[in-house]
Structure formats: C-alpha cells, structure tokens
Design an enzyme around this catalytic site. Structure first.
Site, short mmCIF file in Angstrom:
data_model
loop_
_atom_site.label_atom_id
_atom_site.label_comp_id
_atom_site.label_asym_id
_atom_site.label_seq_id
_atom_site.Cartn_x
_atom_site.Cartn_y
_atom_site.Cartn_z
N LEU A 1 25.27 23.23 71.75
CA LEU A 1 24.02 22.19 71.96
C LEU A 1 23.47 22.05 70.70
O LEU A 1 23.02 20.87 70.31
CB LEU A 1 23.05 22.89 72.63
CG LEU A 1 23.31 23.03 74.28
CD1 LEU A 1 22.39 23.80 75.14
CD2 LEU A 1 23.57 21.69 74.90
N GLY A 2 23.53 22.92 69.51
CA GLY A 2 23.05 22.66 68.46
C GLY A 2 22.90 24.05 67.59
O GLY A 2 23.37 25.05 67.94
N ASP B 1 6.68 27.13 63.28
CA ASP B 1 8.06 26.26 63.06
C ASP B 1 7.85 25.41 63.95
O ASP B 1 9.08 24.96 64.47
CB ASP B 1 9.22 27.21 62.98
CG ASP B 1 10.43 26.67 62.13
OD1 ASP B 1 10.20 25.34 61.54
OD2 ASP B 1 11.80 26.73 62.43
#
Ligand SMILES: *[C@@H]1O[C@H](CO)[C@@H](O)[C@H](O)[C@H]1NC(C)=O
Ligand SMILES: *[C@@H]1O[C@H](CO)[C@@H](O)[C@H](O)[C@H]1NC(C)=O
Ligand SMILES: *[C@@H]1O[C@H](CO)[C@@H](O)[C@H](O)[C@H]1NC(C)=O
Ligand SMILES: *[C@@H]1O[C@H](CO)[C@@H](O)[C@H](O)[C@H]1NC(C)=O
Ligand SMILES: *[C@@H]1O[C@H](CO)[C@@H](O)[C@H](O)[C@H]1NC(C)=O
Length: 647
Positions: free
Chosen positions: A333-334, A451
């Site tokens: 997915l990433g 983050d």
C-alpha cells in the site's frame, strides 16, 4: 464505524458475585441477585453527548418495559453513540421486571462514562455499548456460576438436570420469544429440578442454539451442585433445586423437542398421533439441520461481551505472511517512515493493513511490546485502530484496520486532487483536531504524535479522518543520537524548535496540524515551491496573504466558490496560522483549537501574530530550502535529526 473484535489480555472490572440466595416466592421479587457485571475500561470521548445519549436510551428502554420483557434502544446521532438492550426473565411480572431494570440502571451508572457496560441479575440483564451488539450470541467471557452445595441425591439429580437442560437447549430456539422455564421431578420422587433458558430476541434461532450449546456446556460443569447459572452475550441458562418461578409459569416444551436430543421417542409418537407425513418431513429436516451445523466450541475467557475491551492480538507471522501474499509488491500500500505497509486478507475475510517495522536497536525492540500495548488501547473514531502484532527476528509487524480510501495527501494533491468538498475538508480538519486532542489530553497518558502530515491521515468510507502511526515515533532507531534530540518529524511539517533543538512538547503536533490544515484548505503541498512563480512555502504564503487580509486567496481553486462560506474558510486559515506560531507557548492546545474552530467569537481575542519570526524559523527555512533542493520537491522523507543538521 468498522470495528473488529479481537480480544485478549485485557484486564477489567468484571467480577462474579457468587451469592446464591434461595428463592422465596415468585411474586414481588425482582430477583436482583448479581450474576455478573463489568465496565469497559474506555471512557466516552465527549461525556456531554454520551450522557445525554445514555439517558435517552435508558428512558426509552424503561418505557418499552411497560408491555414487554425485552427491548433495545439506541441514540447514535452525535458522537459517542449508545446501543442498549434489556431483558427480563419472562416469568417476572411487569412490576418486578421494571424493578429489576431500575436496579440494573443504578448499578450500570456506577460505570460512570465508560463507553460500554453490562450487569446480569437472576431476574434481568442490561447492557450498553458504543456499537451495536444485538446479534451477538456467544463471545469470549461466557461463563457459569455454581453453588458450592451438592444436591442431596447427587447422581439422580445430575441425570435429571442434564436431561432437562438438554431439552431446554433444544426447545428454546424453536419457541417464539426464545424463553422456556420448566421443571422435572427426580425419578424416585422427592426433589425437583427447576430450569430455564432464554435468548436475546434479536438473535436468530441458530444463534440462540449456538449460544445455548455453549451455555449448556458451561452449566453442566455445575452439576451435581444445587444451583447453576450460565451467561453469555446472547443467552442465559439457570437451574436450581429450589423453585425460582411460579408453577403456572412453566412452559410446555414437549411440542418443541422433535428432531434430536433425548426425547426423540416422544416426538415421534407425537408425530404419529398428529399428521405423520408432514411431521416426519419436518423432523427429517430438523435432524439434518442439526447434524450439519457445527456447534461452536465454547471459548473461555474472563469477560462477557469482550467487544468493548480490546487488546493487541498476537498474530502468527505465517498467517500475516500468507494474508499479504508473502508481502508481495501487488499488496504493497505504501512506504512510510517506519517501513512498508501491505494490504492483507485474513482467513476470516477481514481486510487489514500490515505494517512491517524494521527495528534494529535492541532497546527499541524492548520498547516495542509496551508501546504496542499502549497504543492498542487507544480507541477513538479519528485514530486508526491497531488490531495486533507479530514478530519474527528483527521484523516486527503491526496489524491495523484497513482504510479503503487511503491517505489524505492523495485527495489534496495526488491522483484524487479536487475531489473533496469544503464540507468534507472542514470535517477532516475538525476530526484530525479531535483525534489529536484525544491523544494529548484525553487518553490516560499524553501521546505526542511527532509526525502529523497528510500522508499519515487516512480517510474512512465517509471521508472522515483517522490519524495513523501514533505512538510509533518512540520506536525509531536512535543508534547515533541521544534520546532528547531524536527527531521523528517530516520536513515541511515539523515545528522549528523540535527540528532544530529537539524540544518536544504536544505543541509540536499543534504546529504540524496547522500545516496540514493549510494543505487541506489550499490543496498545496507544504514543502512544494514548484507551482509558484515566486519561491514561497505554503506557510510563508499564508502569512503574507493574511497580513494583507487576503488569505481567502489561499483556498484551493478546484473548490466551487459557492461551496464554501468565505468567513468560515478565513477562520480556519487563521486558526491554522495560530497553530504555526514560532513560539510553542503561543500555540493553542488541541482542545483550544477545537473550540476555536467550532465557535464564532473566540478567535477575535487570539489573532495570529507572526511578529516574532524567530531565528529558529529562519534557520529552519534555509535548511529546508537547501534540503529540498538536493532531494526533490516530492520530499516525504523522514529525516533523523543528525542527518538534518549535520552539515
Ligand atoms: C474513565 O473515567 C473514570 C472516572 O471518570 C476514571 O477514573 C478513569 O481513569 C477513566 N479511564 C480512562 C481509561 O480514561
Ligand atoms: C443523565 O441522568 C443522570 C441521572 O439521572 C443525571 O445525573 C445526569 O445529569 C443526566 N445527564 C444528562 C446529560 O442528561
Ligand atoms: C453502585 O451505585 C449504587 C447507587 O447508585 C450504590 O448503592 C452501590 O454501592 C454502587 N456499587 C458499587 C459496587 O460501587
Ligand atoms: C461455599 O458456601 C459457603 C456458604 O454459602 C461459603 O462460606 C464458602 O466460602 C463457599 N465456598 C466456596 C469455595 O465458594
Ligand atoms: C399464577 O399463580 C399465582 C399464585 O401462585 C397467581 O397469583 C397468578 O395470578 C397466577 N398467574 C396466572 C397467569 O395464572
């Protein structure tokens, strides 16, 4: 509200009261001997909404009890929905039922703002949760309570009670209303066994049967003692050597016994007396149905209705490997700062996101387990839920709920650019603020995300945001750096005092939130200068426009001007700017942000002020420029502090 219910390892308040009071009279006795109770350890996120929902739901249930013994009610409109169910044993009078319910309400209110709770009495039970549970039958935590007194004729009592309970198990699912109370005299005269079985009226006949199969297995463990009770999410069973319902409240279960169990003979005789053919066909069908159903194995656990209590599930590495097709490229997915993310399909069909962490440092690995335990207990609709984990060697896997719509950046400046309306954008900004406010101020320890960025905010089916990756920053490798200067942020989103000095506070997240809000409003990348004729970062541009009161120009040109209210968009931009002020102390907390975003006036007293462009920010900006020049405008890179400043 996609929820999965794995469960393990959680502690909670549930306990069993083994107090057996002998039955005096069937009348004017609400039977409030406690069988089991428990509160969820998670509190509602907005107690105002929660209590008004709970109150309305409980009042609704009480009204319904004036003419029935089972009711459900829910209030699901605002945040913190409440779904509730009450059931009285059918042999109770309406007055006793209401009285038992009232006791249950006062007991369940001791759970304060817990988002789920239950209480089970001999006479009734009451339960509420933040999601629907009406079709639950048998769940972990099902159990039994036994008296510790042996019946006078143990062998005889055991045989008759076993038979009676089996008959109840068989008949009750077939009886309209799923209730049966019956009794049986011991074969040699003398004592009588009294028993009852009941299912929630919202389960299916087969669900009732599953539940009673487990309950019967549990309650048999009480024999040959004088009393036993078995409870589960969808059913209740009880037997006793003393009567607990009036004689005229017994159910004739004989007509429902055909098709198996101990009373086949009776049923067949009944069939012969009635229409032989038809009954035999029904009998055959039922028998086939029973033979081909797989009774669910009884699961023992600590808590009934463990739905509200989830801890991390330990998955086997092999299971996750096969779920993700051996971590294949197609399933990827990433790639985030922490490792690759894969889509996985578990054997039960549920789809999950599996994150592969590469943690080399031994200390980080040791931290992993406690961190995972901490974050797996974070429950908020704007935070991605961690379902479990697995590890093998240096490889640690985290299993998350899967968000089909992917991350927010795709919808802002990726392939879905221009898709989001203002309503959706403002909901995304508000939801992200809620999620952060929860992490900072409402969860029992303050979790600083460190983050926050558009690629870390996922969108659910309704385009509501869920923040991903919280709690992980601590697990980043810190091989070369000392603790206080670990930098876990991403260029363009990170507050200057954290990027430059490593000063960490929850205001670091406030800053990043402000940047994300500007991205959501403008559809621009925070660290992208390529589209502008003049080199300007999004934040600089926003400040400049604000200083000439023309900040509405920042709005994404793909949005239809009729779609948004100019004053509202300006307010959102102003709040974002307040969040990105250089001095952490000047930035609001996330709760204050929420108040500012949702009210009309408060912002006047708190204009954003950029007067003090600190040397930090200037340094930060210069560093950012030189770094993005050398990497690319597509800089999503997570840098460590040493990389970042060690030039
Ligand atoms: C929930 O609220 C109760 C009482 O308000 C409090 O004692 C408890 O610590 C809270 N639990 C959590 C997990 O926040
Ligand atoms: C809900 O009911 C309780 C008890 O009756 C009461 O104390 C509380 O103020 C009520 N809360 C709301 C929001 O209506
Ligand atoms: C629960 O609350 C009731 C009153 O509402 C009180 O009498 C009872 O002692 C409380 N029970 C526990 C276990 O705290
Ligand atoms: C058995 O019951 C008696 C009286 O009801 C009680 O005092 C005793 O603690 C119980 N024993 C166990 C093992 O539950
Ligand atoms: C059941 O018997 C009780 C007395 O034991 C009586 O008061 C009640 O009215 C009877 N109920 C029915 C439905 O016959």
């Amino acid at each position: 509200m996609g929820t999965c219910w794995p469960f393990k390892l959680m502690v909670m308040v549930g306990f069993l009261a083994v107090s057996i009071i002998s039955f005096q009279s069937a009348n004017a006795d609400p039977q409030t001997t406690l069988v089991n109770k428990g509160c969820s350890q998670y509190n509602a996120s907005n107690t105002g909404n929660f209590f008004s929902n709970l109150n309305a739901t409980l009042a609704d249930l009480r009204n319904q009890l004036s003419n029935k013994h089972f009711a459900t009610a829910q209030q699901a409109r605002s945040s913190d929905p409440v779904y509730a169910m009450v059931q009285c044993r059918d042999y109770l009078s309406t007055a006793d039922c209401v009285s038992c319910y009232n006791t249950a309400v006062s007991q369940i209110r001791n759970c304060s703002a817990a988002n789920g709770a239950r209480v089970i009495y001999d006479g009734c039970f009451l339960r509420y949760e933040s999601t629907t549970f009406y079709d639950q039958t048998t769940v972990q935590g099902n159990s039994q309570i036994c008296s510790n007194q042996t019946a006078p004729q143990p062998a005889n009592f055991q045989t008759e009670a076993e038979t009676l309970l089996q008959e109840l198990k068989l008949a009750t699912p077939r009886i309209n209303g799923f209730f049966a109370a019956t009794k049986r005299q011991l074969s040699n005269g003398g004592d009588t066994v009294y028993a009852l079985a009941q299912c929630a009226e919202t389960v299916s006949p087969s669900g009732c049967q599953d539940c009673l199969t487990v309950a019967d297995g549990n309650i048999q463990g009480c024999l040959p003692n004088t009393d036993g009770r078995a409870f589960d999410a969808g059913c209740f069973m009880r037997y006793s050597a003393t009567p607990f319902f009036a004689d005229n409240q017994t159910t004739n279960i004989n007509p429902y016994l055909g098709g198996g169990g101990s009373n086949k003979k009776k049923a067949i005789i009944g069939g012969v007396v009635g229409g032989v053919g038809l009954l035999l066909i029904i009998f055959a069908l039922l028998l086939g149905y029973l033979l081909y159903r797989k009774p669910k194995k009884a699961q023992r656990g600590d808590i009934l209705g463990a739905t509200e209590l989830q801890g991390p599930v330990t998955y086997s590495y092999k299971v996750l490997k096969s779920a993700t097709n051996d971590f294949s490229e197609e399933n990827k997915l990433g790639e985030g700062g922490f490792g690759e993310v894969y889509k996985g399909t578990l054997r039960n069909g549920s789809v999950v996101a599996v994150k592969k962490l590469n943690i080399r440092s031994g200390r980080a690995k040791a931290e992993f387990e406690s961190e995972v335990r901490l974050i797996s207990n974070v429950h908020h609709r704007n935070l991605v839920r961690l379902l479990g984990c697995a590890n093998k060697g240096a490889e640690l896997l985290l299993v998350y709920e899967y968000m089909a719509n992917g991350s927010l950046d795709r919808f802002l400046y990726g392939e879905k650019r221009g898709f989001l309306s203002w309503k959706q954008r403002s909901n995304i900004i508000l939801g992200t603020a809620r999620g952060l406010a929860y992490l900072h101020e409402q969860y029992h320890v303050c979790i600083i995300h460190r983050d926050i960025k558009s690629s870390n905010i996922l969108l659910d089916d309704d385009f509501l945001p869920k923040i991903a990756d919280f709690g992980l920053a601590k697990l980043l490798p810190d091989d070369q750096s000392h603790l206080s200067t670990r930098f876990a942020g991403t260029l363009g989103y990170t507050a200057p005092e954290y990027a430059v000095h490593g000063h960490l506070s929850e205001k670091v997240d406030t800053y990043s939130f402000g940047i994300v809000a500007l991205e959501v409003i403008s559809g621009r990348r925070s660290n992208d200068m390529t589209v502008e004729p003049i080199s300007e970062y999004l934040l600089e541009k926003a400040w400049k426009l604000y200083e000439t009161d023309s900040h509405i120009q920042l709005v994404d040109e793909t949005m239809d001007p009729n779609d948004y209210n100019v004053a509202e968009v300006k307010k959102f931009i102003e709040v974002a700017l307040i969040c990105t002020q250089s001095q952490p102390s000047e930035r609001p907390t996330m709760t204050e942000v929420l108040i500012m975003l949702s009210s009309d006036q408060s912002i006047e007293q708190r204009r954003p002020s950029n007067s003090t462009i600190s040397s930090d920010r200037r340094f930060f900006r210069d560093t950012l420029t030189s770094l993005t020049d050398t990497t690319s405008s597509n800089s999503n890179a997570t840098a460590s502090f040493t990389e970042f400043t060690g030039r």
